[in-house]
Every structure is written in C-alpha cells, then in structure tokens.
Design a protein around this motif. Structure first.
Motif, PDB file in Angstrom:
ATOM      1  N   TRP A   1      46.682  41.651  18.217  1.00  0.00           N
ATOM      2  CA  TRP A   1      47.252  43.043  18.171  1.00  0.00           C
ATOM      3  C   TRP A   1      47.811  43.251  16.900  1.00  0.00           C
ATOM      4  O   TRP A   1      47.696  44.484  16.308  1.00  0.00           O
ATOM      5  CB  TRP A   1      48.113  43.305  19.359  1.00  0.00           C
ATOM      6  N   SER A   2      48.708  42.417  16.561  1.00  0.00           N
ATOM      7  CA  SER A   2      49.593  42.756  15.386  1.00  0.00           C
ATOM      8  C   SER A   2      48.543  42.722  13.999  1.00  0.00           C
ATOM      9  O   SER A   2      48.700  43.614  13.096  1.00  0.00           O
ATOM     10  CB  SER A   2      50.564  41.405  15.041  1.00  0.00           C
ATOM     11  N   SER A   3      47.487  41.745  13.965  1.00  0.00           N
ATOM     12  CA  SER A   3      46.777  41.882  12.761  1.00  0.00           C
ATOM     13  C   SER A   3      45.554  42.840  12.759  1.00  0.00           C
ATOM     14  O   SER A   3      45.518  43.676  11.789  1.00  0.00           O
ATOM     15  CB  SER A   3      45.829  40.500  12.610  1.00  0.00           C
ATOM     16  N   ASP A   4      45.145  43.127  13.997  1.00  0.00           N
ATOM     17  CA  ASP A   4      44.164  44.194  14.000  1.00  0.00           C
ATOM     18  C   ASP A   4      44.702  45.813  14.054  1.00  0.00           C
ATOM     19  O   ASP A   4      44.133  46.737  13.423  1.00  0.00           O
ATOM     20  CB  ASP A   4      43.123  44.128  15.127  1.00  0.00           C
ATOM     21  N   ILE A   5      45.813  46.023  14.831  1.00  0.00           N
ATOM     22  CA  ILE A   5      46.121  47.270  14.881  1.00  0.00           C
ATOM     23  C   ILE A   5      47.573  47.433  13.901  1.00  0.00           C
ATOM     24  O   ILE A   5      47.350  48.448  13.033  1.00  0.00           O
ATOM     25  CB  ILE A   5      46.605  47.511  16.408  1.00  0.00           C
ATOM     26  N   THR A   6      48.678  46.900  14.238  1.00  0.00           N
ATOM     27  CA  THR A   6      49.917  47.103  13.562  1.00  0.00           C
ATOM     28  C   THR A   6      49.480  46.885  12.108  1.00  0.00           C
ATOM     29  O   THR A   6      49.955  47.907  11.357  1.00  0.00           O
ATOM     30  CB  THR A   6      51.097  46.348  14.046  1.00  0.00           C
ATOM     31  N   ALA A   7      49.043  45.716  11.677  1.00  0.00           N
ATOM     32  CA  ALA A   7      49.213  45.438  10.159  1.00  0.00           C
ATOM     33  C   ALA A   7      48.152  46.498   9.356  1.00  0.00           C
ATOM     34  O   ALA A   7      48.181  47.140   8.371  1.00  0.00           O
ATOM     35  CB  ALA A   7      48.621  43.978   9.901  1.00  0.00           C
ATOM     36  N   THR A   8      47.093  47.013  10.262  1.00  0.00           N
ATOM     37  CA  THR A   8      46.022  47.769   9.737  1.00  0.00           C
ATOM     38  C   THR A   8      46.626  49.204   9.220  1.00  0.00           C
ATOM     39  O   THR A   8      46.741  49.724   8.451  1.00  0.00           O
ATOM     40  CB  THR A   8      44.658  48.113  10.618  1.00  0.00           C
ATOM     41  N   ILE A   9      47.683  49.849  10.618  1.00  0.00           N
ATOM     42  CA  ILE A   9      48.250  50.963  10.340  1.00  0.00           C
ATOM     43  C   ILE A   9      49.160  50.884   9.228  1.00  0.00           C
ATOM     44  O   ILE A   9      49.335  51.649   8.407  1.00  0.00           O
ATOM     45  CB  ILE A   9      48.913  51.379  11.548  1.00  0.00           C
TER      46      ILE A   9
ATOM     47  N   GLU B   1      53.203  46.095  21.376  1.00  0.00           N
ATOM     48  CA  GLU B   1      53.461  44.698  21.216  1.00  0.00           C
ATOM     49  C   GLU B   1      54.827  44.379  22.090  1.00  0.00           C
ATOM     50  O   GLU B   1      54.690  43.147  22.573  1.00  0.00           O
ATOM     51  CB  GLU B   1      53.463  44.417  19.877  1.00  0.00           C
ATOM     52  N   GLN B   2      55.828  44.883  21.680  1.00  0.00           N
ATOM     53  CA  GLN B   2      57.106  44.526  22.364  1.00  0.00           C
ATOM     54  C   GLN B   2      57.004  44.562  23.787  1.00  0.00           C
ATOM     55  O   GLN B   2      57.587  43.653  24.620  1.00  0.00           O
ATOM     56  CB  GLN B   2      58.311  45.030  21.741  1.00  0.00           C
TER      57      GLN B   2
ATOM     58  N   VAL C   1      56.041  30.008  24.324  1.00  0.00           N
ATOM     59  CA  VAL C   1      55.979  30.621  22.984  1.00  0.00           C
ATOM     60  C   VAL C   1      54.676  30.856  22.302  1.00  0.00           C
ATOM     61  O   VAL C   1      54.481  31.841  21.629  1.00  0.00           O
ATOM     62  CB  VAL C   1      56.977  29.665  22.054  1.00  0.00           C
ATOM     63  N   ARG C   2      53.900  30.050  22.602  1.00  0.00           N
ATOM     64  CA  ARG C   2      52.620  29.784  21.997  1.00  0.00           C
ATOM     65  C   ARG C   2      51.693  30.889  22.825  1.00  0.00           C
ATOM     66  O   ARG C   2      50.917  31.555  22.040  1.00  0.00           O
ATOM     67  CB  ARG C   2      51.799  28.324  22.386  1.00  0.00           C
ATOM     68  N   LYS C   3      51.928  31.157  24.075  1.00  0.00           N
ATOM     69  CA  LYS C   3      51.072  32.459  24.835  1.00  0.00           C
ATOM     70  C   LYS C   3      51.835  33.488  24.156  1.00  0.00           C
ATOM     71  O   LYS C   3      50.911  34.481  23.798  1.00  0.00           O
ATOM     72  CB  LYS C   3      51.950  32.187  26.178  1.00  0.00           C
ATOM     73  N   ALA C   4      53.026  33.535  23.828  1.00  0.00           N
ATOM     74  CA  ALA C   4      53.480  34.879  23.271  1.00  0.00           C
ATOM     75  C   ALA C   4      52.981  34.983  21.717  1.00  0.00           C
ATOM     76  O   ALA C   4      52.406  36.361  21.458  1.00  0.00           O
ATOM     77  CB  ALA C   4      55.040  34.907  23.139  1.00  0.00           C
ATOM     78  N   VAL C   5      52.687  34.025  20.994  1.00  0.00           N
ATOM     79  CA  VAL C   5      52.117  34.174  19.714  1.00  0.00           C
ATOM     80  C   VAL C   5      50.554  34.407  19.759  1.00  0.00           C
ATOM     81  O   VAL C   5      50.182  35.340  19.086  1.00  0.00           O
ATOM     82  CB  VAL C   5      52.241  32.736  18.885  1.00  0.00           C
ATOM     83  N   ASP C   6      50.090  33.722  20.780  1.00  0.00           N
ATOM     84  CA  ASP C   6      48.630  34.206  20.800  1.00  0.00           C
ATOM     85  C   ASP C   6      48.291  35.637  21.381  1.00  0.00           C
ATOM     86  O   ASP C   6      47.544  36.374  20.778  1.00  0.00           O
ATOM     87  CB  ASP C   6      48.019  33.106  21.794  1.00  0.00           C
ATOM     88  N   LEU C   7      49.137  35.990  22.293  1.00  0.00           N
ATOM     89  CA  LEU C   7      48.882  37.272  22.926  1.00  0.00           C
ATOM     90  C   LEU C   7      49.196  38.449  21.634  1.00  0.00           C
ATOM     91  O   LEU C   7      48.481  39.404  21.855  1.00  0.00           O
ATOM     92  CB  LEU C   7      49.945  37.517  23.824  1.00  0.00           C
ATOM     93  N   THR C   8      50.044  38.317  21.059  1.00  0.00           N
ATOM     94  CA  THR C   8      50.512  39.324  20.019  1.00  0.00           C
ATOM     95  C   THR C   8      49.818  39.048  18.680  1.00  0.00           C
ATOM     96  O   THR C   8      49.516  39.967  17.959  1.00  0.00           O
ATOM     97  CB  THR C   8      52.084  39.417  19.566  1.00  0.00           C
ATOM     98  N   ARG C   9      49.171  38.052  18.380  1.00  0.00           N
ATOM     99  CA  ARG C   9      48.498  37.987  16.931  1.00  0.00           C
ATOM    100  C   ARG C   9      47.482  38.743  16.720  1.00  0.00           C
ATOM    101  O   ARG C   9      47.276  39.346  15.642  1.00  0.00           O
ATOM    102  CB  ARG C   9      48.006  36.433  16.888  1.00  0.00           C
TER     103      ARG C   9
END
Length: 190
Positions: free
Chosen positions: A77-85, A122-123, A67-75
């Motif tokens: 991407w999610s903040s820099d790319i998805t959240a910015t868009i 991300e998915q 679960v930590r690996k999944a969180v770290d992997l996507t954190r």
C-alpha cells in the motif's frame, strides 16, 4: 502526516484511535523531524514507527511475527499508493513553465489531501492488526521498554541500522518524547 501546531503529547485514552493519536503526536516538538529523518535517511516508514509507539502505550509488546504482519500488510500500500501520490505531489513543487501556476497548485493541494487519506487508510489497517493480534493492557507502565522492543524488531527487519548515519539515539529520542521520563526504563535498541 501534515504539519500542525506544536503541543505536548497527551497520554493515550481508552477510545483514542491510532489516527487521532498520530496526528497529535506527529505535531509535537521534535517528533516530525525525527520521523522524517528515519524515513528519508534510513528507509523506515513513518506510519510503522508511529504504530510501534502507539502499540507500546496500549498493548503488550508485539511479537516479531505481528510486527512482520504489519510491515507486510502496509508495504505494498505504502509503495504503490502513498509513495506514488507523494512523488507526484513533490514533482508539482516546480510545475512546467507552460502549466498554469494556479491550476498546478490546486492539483498539488488535491494530491496532498489524497496522500493524507492514503496515510489514514494505512493507519486504519495497522490499527486492525493491533486489535486482532495483541492483548490490551490495563495500564501503560513499561511502555518505553515495549516501544524499544517493538522498534528494535522493526529496525532489524528493515536493515535500517546498517544505513549510514543511523543512530539508536534517533529512536531513543522518539521514545523519550512519547513517554514520560519516569517510564524510561533503560535504553538500547537494536
């Protein structure tokens, strides 16, 4: 995740990809509202919440390090790319008066498509984590219990349970909507 027509969540199929399952599941009655509340009010990521549920129906319960690996992997991407868009798209709901309304709407629609593609990427990353780190199950019984365990790990990692208004019932409802009542084998996340 965009809005879609409401439909009942169907059981997982052997070949169903995480993205396909997420689209169908997100548009089911009650799911979108719960997911967005957990994201906006408690800082949880919709894709990770869906991943926890998706994994519960196909794999062994992910150990906390996965679960930590999944969180770290996507954190990032999610903040820099998805959240910015997403932020830019939301800002265009009310473009400056000097901007052409039609051009601003066209840009907003393009950003909506880019945001959706970012979510898919991300998915795809999350599906790869599951495929590489988890043992596949031959049957889905006990999925609700696995979902509780995985969601509890995720919530603990983020500290979401300490946010104002957080309730285990938000997670329980997601689990109940995802897995038939006959699989609901006890409650208590946290």
């Amino acid at each position: 995740m965009g809005r879609g027509s409401f439909q009942r969540v169907t059981p997982l199929t052997e070949t169903e990809k995480f993205w396909e399952w997420s689209i169908a599941h997100y548009s089911s009655p009650g799911i979108e509202t719960r997911l967005l509340s957990l994201q906006d009010d408690h800082g949880l990521d919709v894709n990770l919440l869906l991943w926890c549920l998706w994994c519960a129906g196909r794999y062994e319960a992910p150990p906390e390090f996965v679960v930590r690996k999944a969180v770290d992997l996507t954190r990032r991407w999610s903040s820099d790319i998805t959240a910015t868009i997403r932020s830019v798209r939301r800002a265009l709901k009310e473009p400056p008066a000097q901007a052409s309304a039609g051009a601003a709407q066209e840009l907003r629609e393009s950003l909506k498509a880019a945001e959706l593609m970012s979510e898919k990427i991300e998915q795809d990353m999350l599906e790869a984590v599951a495929n590489a780190n988890l043992a596949r199950l031959s049957e889905g019984s006990g999925a609700a219990a696995r979902a509780r365990k995985t969601l509890a790990s995720y919530v603990r990692m983020t500290g979401a349970a300490k946010t104002p208004g957080f309730s285990v019932s938000l997670l329980e409802t997601l689990i109940e909507l995802t897995f038939p009542a006959s699989e609901s084998d006890g409650s208590c996340v946290g």
